[in-house]
Design a protein around this motif. Structure first.
Motif, PDB file in Angstrom:
ATOM      1  N   ALA A  96      15.793 -53.191  16.291  1.00 38.15           N
ATOM      2  CA  ALA A  96      15.894 -54.174  17.555  1.00 38.15           C
ATOM      3  C   ALA A  96      17.033 -54.458  18.239  1.00 38.15           C
ATOM      4  O   ALA A  96      18.278 -53.961  17.616  1.00 38.15           O
ATOM      5  CB  ALA A  96      15.404 -55.632  17.041  1.00 38.15           C
ATOM      6  N   VAL A  97      17.099 -54.510  19.419  1.00 33.91           N
ATOM      7  CA  VAL A  97      18.471 -54.828  20.367  1.00 33.91           C
ATOM      8  C   VAL A  97      18.186 -55.925  21.205  1.00 33.91           C
ATOM      9  O   VAL A  97      17.101 -56.242  21.605  1.00 33.91           O
ATOM     10  CB  VAL A  97      18.736 -53.506  21.036  1.00 33.91           C
ATOM     11  CG1 VAL A  97      17.404 -52.988  22.108  1.00 33.91           C
ATOM     12  CG2 VAL A  97      19.875 -53.625  22.055  1.00 33.91           C
ATOM     13  N   ILE A  98      19.135 -56.680  21.478  1.00 36.45           N
ATOM     14  CA  ILE A  98      19.026 -57.709  22.441  1.00 36.45           C
ATOM     15  C   ILE A  98      20.296 -57.371  23.596  1.00 36.45           C
ATOM     16  O   ILE A  98      21.498 -57.265  23.153  1.00 36.45           O
ATOM     17  CB  ILE A  98      19.329 -59.012  21.800  1.00 36.45           C
ATOM     18  CG1 ILE A  98      19.140 -60.195  22.963  1.00 36.45           C
ATOM     19  CG2 ILE A  98      20.568 -59.361  20.922  1.00 36.45           C
ATOM     20  CD1 ILE A  98      18.905 -61.758  21.987  1.00 36.45           C
ATOM     21  N   ALA A  99      20.240 -57.889  24.713  1.00 39.70           N
ATOM     22  CA  ALA A  99      21.111 -57.493  25.921  1.00 39.70           C
ATOM     23  C   ALA A  99      22.088 -58.603  25.689  1.00 39.70           C
ATOM     24  O   ALA A  99      22.092 -59.590  25.107  1.00 39.70           O
ATOM     25  CB  ALA A  99      20.419 -57.333  27.063  1.00 39.70           C
ATOM     26  N   SER A 100      23.316 -58.273  26.525  1.00 42.28           N
ATOM     27  CA  SER A 100      24.445 -59.288  26.301  1.00 42.28           C
ATOM     28  C   SER A 100      23.676 -60.498  26.975  1.00 42.28           C
ATOM     29  O   SER A 100      24.370 -61.781  26.551  1.00 42.28           O
ATOM     30  CB  SER A 100      25.519 -58.903  27.082  1.00 42.28           C
ATOM     31  OG  SER A 100      25.294 -58.506  28.483  1.00 42.28           O
ATOM     32  N   GLY A 101      22.866 -60.730  27.830  1.00 38.48           N
ATOM     33  CA  GLY A 101      22.496 -61.969  28.471  1.00 38.48           C
ATOM     34  C   GLY A 101      21.483 -62.572  27.911  1.00 38.48           C
ATOM     35  O   GLY A 101      20.893 -63.677  28.395  1.00 38.48           O
ATOM     36  N   THR A 102      21.298 -62.073  26.479  1.00 38.90           N
ATOM     37  CA  THR A 102      20.117 -63.013  25.845  1.00 38.90           C
ATOM     38  C   THR A 102      18.742 -62.849  26.195  1.00 38.90           C
ATOM     39  O   THR A 102      17.721 -63.233  25.630  1.00 38.90           O
ATOM     40  CB  THR A 102      20.372 -64.355  25.382  1.00 38.90           C
ATOM     41  OG1 THR A 102      19.868 -65.142  26.568  1.00 38.90           O
ATOM     42  CG2 THR A 102      21.973 -64.512  25.207  1.00 38.90           C
ATOM     43  N   VAL A 103      18.467 -62.197  27.297  1.00 37.81           N
ATOM     44  CA  VAL A 103      16.859 -61.950  27.829  1.00 37.81           C
ATOM     45  C   VAL A 103      16.310 -61.119  27.370  1.00 37.81           C
ATOM     46  O   VAL A 103      15.273 -61.102  27.017  1.00 37.81           O
ATOM     47  CB  VAL A 103      16.973 -62.398  29.449  1.00 37.81           C
ATOM     48  CG1 VAL A 103      15.581 -62.091  29.938  1.00 37.81           C
ATOM     49  CG2 VAL A 103      17.690 -63.662  30.158  1.00 37.81           C
TER      50      VAL A 103
END
Length: 117
Positions: A49-56
């Motif tokens: 999984a990955v999450i972008a820096s902006g948390t969205v």
């Protein structure tokens, strides 16, 4: 220096849940996408999984989609992986990771997740 420290692994029965945590330090956490990977015995490491820096924005491997949720708390410099409906095939060492620049990948030491009855 950069540090990623995973925790929260353990032994859980099939169908159970675990929440993994990754504590980050030594870099500007909030500007980097964060990933979870896993490696099962005798298999190559695979992206989870990955999450972008902006948390969205998030994305998941098909094998975990609908069961796992990645999240982050930029104030605490933490990234999480909520794992539900666990299956024996989820058994692996789980790692958090980020990439800075070209070819500069940083990994934690991993936390063991074992799904077994």
């Amino acid at each position: 220096q950069v540090q990623l420290v995973e925790s929260g692994g353990g032994l859980v029965q099939p169908g159970g849940s675990l929440r993994l945590s990754c504590a980050a330090s030594g870099f500007t956490f909030s500007i980097y996408a964060m990933n979870w990977y896993r490696q099962a015995p005798g298999k190559e490491r695979e992206w989870v999984a990955v999450i972008a820096s902006g948390t969205v924005w998030t994305n998941y491997a098909d094998s975990v989609k609908g069961r796992f949720t990645i999240s982050r708390d930029n104030a605490k410099k933490m990234v999480y992986l909520q794992m539900n409906s666990l299956k024996p095939e989820d058994t692996a060492v789980y790692f958090c990771m980020f990439r800075r620049g070209t070819g500069n990948d940083y990994w934690g030491q991993g936390t063991q997740v074992t799904v077994s009855s």
